[in-house]
Design an enzyme around this catalytic site. Structure first.
Site, PDB file in Angstrom:
ATOM      1  N   GLU A 225       0.190   1.003  -5.642  1.00 30.81           N
ATOM      2  CA  GLU A 225       0.675  -0.386  -5.666  1.00 30.81           C
ATOM      3  C   GLU A 225       2.192  -0.454  -5.464  1.00 30.81           C
ATOM      4  O   GLU A 225       2.913  -1.152  -6.183  1.00 30.81           O
ATOM      5  CB  GLU A 225       0.267  -1.070  -6.972  1.00 30.81           C
ATOM      6  CG  GLU A 225      -1.230  -1.268  -7.097  1.00 30.81           C
ATOM      7  CD  GLU A 225      -1.630  -2.111  -8.293  1.00 30.81           C
ATOM      8  OE1 GLU A 225      -0.869  -2.148  -9.282  1.00 30.81           O
ATOM      9  OE2 GLU A 225      -2.694  -2.745  -8.239  1.00 30.81           O
TER      10      GLU A 225
ATOM     11  N   GLU B  85      -9.189  -1.233  -6.469  1.00 26.85           N
ATOM     12  CA  GLU B  85      -9.272  -1.919  -7.757  1.00 26.85           C
ATOM     13  C   GLU B  85      -9.732  -3.362  -7.555  1.00 26.85           C
ATOM     14  O   GLU B  85      -9.289  -4.045  -6.637  1.00 26.85           O
ATOM     15  CB  GLU B  85      -7.911  -1.959  -8.454  1.00 26.85           C
ATOM     16  CG  GLU B  85      -7.359  -0.626  -8.880  1.00 26.85           C
ATOM     17  CD  GLU B  85      -6.010  -0.786  -9.568  1.00 26.85           C
ATOM     18  OE1 GLU B  85      -5.788  -1.848 -10.210  1.00 26.85           O
ATOM     19  OE2 GLU B  85      -5.176   0.115  -9.463  1.00 26.85           O
TER      20      GLU B  85
END
Length: 277
Positions: A42, A242
């Site tokens: 991320e 995710e």
């Protein structure tokens, strides 16, 4: 933590070589056991540099008094992206069968209204996050970012060798997380809505979607939006790393948790995923 206290985190270019050395050890150790790799997690959460927690978790950087957070994070992020590219090239040398990707946090930013100013605010908001993925996938600093640095007077350091490394280390696939979408506006005030400052623009609650107990907007169509736009932009395989739903789950008398709301959440997202083209 030592890399922060001793070197200042990824504001220091020395961390590129440290990261490559670390990756070399890990990839050689597991070269016959692991096929799929991702370099940074991320990495685009730190975009803008205004969230201290993300500056820290992404780059081990703390903004000092008098520093421009955005400029500093651009510099640290570029060093990370150079490190990532070098690791991609190294990994393919260690085992040509490796598939090495990146990991993006995708929160699509919608225009709150059809006001052209809001529309352009959403475009700029997405560019701030695409910067990371553009370099990962295309191997070059995007023109829109170079123009931004020039307009804002930012001095971001890199060498011709760094640019060569970026070009030689593009990713094989794009991994990403998706939990929610956001809306952006240039309006000063909207009745009944909380506006969160992000600069001249403001993030506003989207009235067309619901939210979780933590205020995360539940937007299954947003997942289809991400899958479609990211695939069309890069033409690379996509990997949803995710996605999920948090709630205040209540335990029934028999010890079970009847989380139909979570089932509904996942079903809606899977349905939209199947529609993506």
């Amino acid at each position: 933590y030592h890399l922060y206290t001793e070197y200042g985190g990824f504001r220091n270019k020395k961390l590129i070589d440290f990261f490559v050395k670390y990756a070399d050890v890990v990839m050689n150790r597991y070269k016959d056991k692991v096929t799929y790799w991702m370099t940074f997690n991320e990495i685009n959460n730190q975009a803008g540099g205004h969230e201290e927690i993300h500056n820290w978790t992404n780059s081990a950087v703390k903004i000092e008094a008098g520093e421009n957070p955005e400029e500093m994070i651009y510099q640290a992020a570029l060093y990370e992206l150079i490190a990532s590219a070098k690791v991609v090239k190294l990994g393919h040398q260690i085992n040509p069968e490796f598939k090495i990707g990146c990991m993006m946090a995708y929160v699509p930013i919608y225009s709150y209204s059809c006001n052209p100013a809001d529309m352009m605010a959403s475009v700029k908001g997405m560019e701030q996050r695409y910067f990371y993925n553009d370099i990962h996938a295309r191997g070059e600093i995007p023109t829109y970012t170079l123009k931004e640095w020039e307009a804002k007077g930012y001095h971001i350091e890199y060498t011709p060798e760094d640019l060569k490394a970026l070009k030689e280390g593009t990713v094989d696939y794009i991994g990403f997380s998706y939990y929610m979408s956001a809306a952006i506006t240039t309006l000063e005030e909207i009745a009944g809505h909380k506006l969160t400052e992000t600069g001249p623009e403001k993030i506003v609650t989207n009235p067309y979607v619901k939210a979780s107990d933590w205020g995360w907007q539940i937007d299954p169509i947003g997942l289809r939006y991400v899958l479609t736009t990211v695939y069309q932009r890069y033409n690379l395989p996509l990997f949803i790393v995710e996605n999920g739903f948090g709630a205040y789950d209540k335990i029934a008398a028999d010890g079970t948790i009847n989380d139909d709301y979570r089932i509904d959440y996942l079903k809606a997202h899977i349905t939209e995923m199947k529609k993506a083209v």
